[in-house]
Scaffold this motif. Sequence first.
Motif, PDB file in Angstrom:
ATOM      1  N   VAL A  36       3.866   9.629  51.526  1.00 22.31           N
ATOM      2  CA  VAL A  36       4.058  10.772  50.946  1.00 22.31           C
ATOM      3  C   VAL A  36       5.408  10.955  50.055  1.00 22.31           C
ATOM      4  O   VAL A  36       5.790  11.294  48.960  1.00 22.31           O
ATOM      5  N   ASN A  37       6.389  10.286  51.174  1.00 23.76           N
ATOM      6  CA  ASN A  37       7.855  10.372  50.522  1.00 23.76           C
ATOM      7  C   ASN A  37       8.028   9.216  49.261  1.00 23.76           C
ATOM      8  O   ASN A  37       8.534   9.707  48.237  1.00 23.76           O
ATOM      9  N   ASP A  38       7.411   8.403  49.332  1.00 25.72           N
ATOM     10  CA  ASP A  38       7.095   7.260  48.165  1.00 25.72           C
ATOM     11  C   ASP A  38       6.575   7.984  46.915  1.00 25.72           C
ATOM     12  O   ASP A  38       6.911   7.789  45.781  1.00 25.72           O
ATOM     13  N   LEU A  39       5.701   8.729  47.269  1.00 27.81           N
ATOM     14  CA  LEU A  39       4.882   9.411  46.011  1.00 27.81           C
ATOM     15  C   LEU A  39       5.767  10.302  45.452  1.00 27.81           C
ATOM     16  O   LEU A  39       5.931  10.395  44.341  1.00 27.81           O
ATOM     17  N   THR A  40       6.726  11.169  46.054  1.00 25.99           N
ATOM     18  CA  THR A  40       7.526  11.997  45.513  1.00 25.99           C
ATOM     19  C   THR A  40       8.680  11.292  44.884  1.00 25.99           C
ATOM     20  O   THR A  40       9.222  11.794  43.819  1.00 25.99           O
ATOM     21  N   LYS A  41       8.973   9.987  45.430  1.00 30.12           N
ATOM     22  CA  LYS A  41       9.939   9.201  44.600  1.00 30.12           C
ATOM     23  C   LYS A  41       9.607   8.623  43.337  1.00 30.12           C
ATOM     24  O   LYS A  41      10.370   8.736  42.245  1.00 30.12           O
ATOM     25  N   ILE A  42       8.192   8.432  43.143  1.00 27.28           N
ATOM     26  CA  ILE A  42       7.677   7.977  41.923  1.00 27.28           C
ATOM     27  C   ILE A  42       7.822   8.982  40.882  1.00 27.28           C
ATOM     28  O   ILE A  42       8.376   8.852  39.683  1.00 27.28           O
ATOM     29  N   ALA A  43       7.711  10.108  41.107  1.00 24.18           N
ATOM     30  CA  ALA A  43       7.823  11.463  40.161  1.00 24.18           C
ATOM     31  C   ALA A  43       9.209  11.683  40.056  1.00 24.18           C
ATOM     32  O   ALA A  43       9.658  12.290  38.743  1.00 24.18           O
ATOM     33  N   ARG A  44      10.310  11.065  40.580  1.00 25.95           N
ATOM     34  CA  ARG A  44      11.652  11.239  40.174  1.00 25.95           C
ATOM     35  C   ARG A  44      12.409   9.955  39.912  1.00 25.95           C
ATOM     36  O   ARG A  44      13.632   9.947  39.700  1.00 25.95           O
ATOM     37  N   LEU A  45      11.513   8.913  39.584  1.00 29.47           N
ATOM     38  CA  LEU A  45      12.258   7.506  39.171  1.00 29.47           C
ATOM     39  C   LEU A  45      13.100   7.667  37.907  1.00 29.47           C
ATOM     40  O   LEU A  45      13.965   6.851  37.640  1.00 29.47           O
ATOM     41  N   GLU A  46      12.902   8.654  36.948  1.00 31.72           N
ATOM     42  CA  GLU A  46      13.434   8.859  35.646  1.00 31.72           C
ATOM     43  C   GLU A  46      14.586   9.664  35.815  1.00 31.72           C
ATOM     44  O   GLU A  46      15.286   9.982  34.654  1.00 31.72           O
ATOM     45  N   GLU A  47      14.813  10.341  36.892  1.00 33.93           N
ATOM     46  CA  GLU A  47      15.779  11.137  36.925  1.00 33.93           C
ATOM     47  C   GLU A  47      17.464  10.447  37.283  1.00 33.93           C
ATOM     48  O   GLU A  47      18.285  11.298  37.522  1.00 33.93           O
ATOM     49  N   GLY A  48      17.472   9.073  37.326  1.00 28.42           N
ATOM     50  CA  GLY A  48      18.693   8.535  37.482  1.00 28.42           C
ATOM     51  C   GLY A  48      19.229   8.280  39.004  1.00 28.42           C
ATOM     52  O   GLY A  48      20.307   8.247  39.176  1.00 28.42           O
ATOM     53  N   LEU A  49      18.520   8.714  39.774  1.00 25.99           N
ATOM     54  CA  LEU A  49      18.642   8.913  41.391  1.00 25.99           C
ATOM     55  C   LEU A  49      18.723   7.545  41.976  1.00 25.99           C
ATOM     56  O   LEU A  49      19.537   7.328  43.096  1.00 25.99           O
ATOM     57  N   PHE A  50      17.954   6.575  41.550  1.00 23.40           N
ATOM     58  CA  PHE A  50      17.869   5.347  42.292  1.00 23.40           C
ATOM     59  C   PHE A  50      18.497   4.029  41.329  1.00 23.40           C
ATOM     60  O   PHE A  50      17.728   3.581  40.518  1.00 23.40           O
TER      61      PHE A  50
END
Length: 229
Positions: free
Chosen positions: A55-69
């Motif tokens: 579940v956490n990984d799925l939420t990360k996918i949605a935020r990949l383009e936000e420059g957090l990683f």
Amino acid sequence: MSVEVNGILVAAHELKAPLSLMRQLALSLELAPAKDQSRIKSQLVGVSERALRQVNDLTKIARLEEGLFVMEPVSVRGVCESVWREISELYRFEGRQLRPIYANRQKLAVANRDLLYSVIYNFCANALHYSDTETASQLSVRDYHGQIRVSVRDFGPALPFKIWQNLHSRSLEQPTDIAMRPGSSGLGLYIASQFSRHMHAKIGAIRHRDGTSFFIDLPISKQASLWPV
């Protein structure tokens, strides 16, 4: 049925499975002898942690383009050791083995530690069902054509050609059911594919006569390592 809807159904099915198992374990806990309760509780924790990770990984996918990683020099062997420590207990509970093999001279890769951890964890979780005392799954790190390759070798059924092709062409755009490999996670491969793409890393698989190796190739960091690993 559209491709998007099919991907949602695959993800829903995979997330439903651990919830059903947790319910079954919780019900069996009440009737289990005292000597078995500790084992059942550990299984409950392990299953819930895997489900939460997805579940956490799925939420990360949605935020990949936000420059957090952000990308930075990462000790690949150190990440693999952390994954092995976390998942080896689950292997033991299932009566399986995961053997780490380190043969890399290059220590640091350009990656994001959290995303790389999830990729390797998902590979290891996929291999969980395909090892025994004589055919232990292998988590290996080695130098490969100017990069660092992390691969997980299992001894399960052959990977379907279409999924192999999608991995190599970077066109795995949604969770896909892997009917020929019961226990394998199409959701986990989708997560690994999306994270690898964000890190500009190559993901793929090697089809063996007696199993499959999933791998990720990472660019080497030119920064000198300050810590022996």
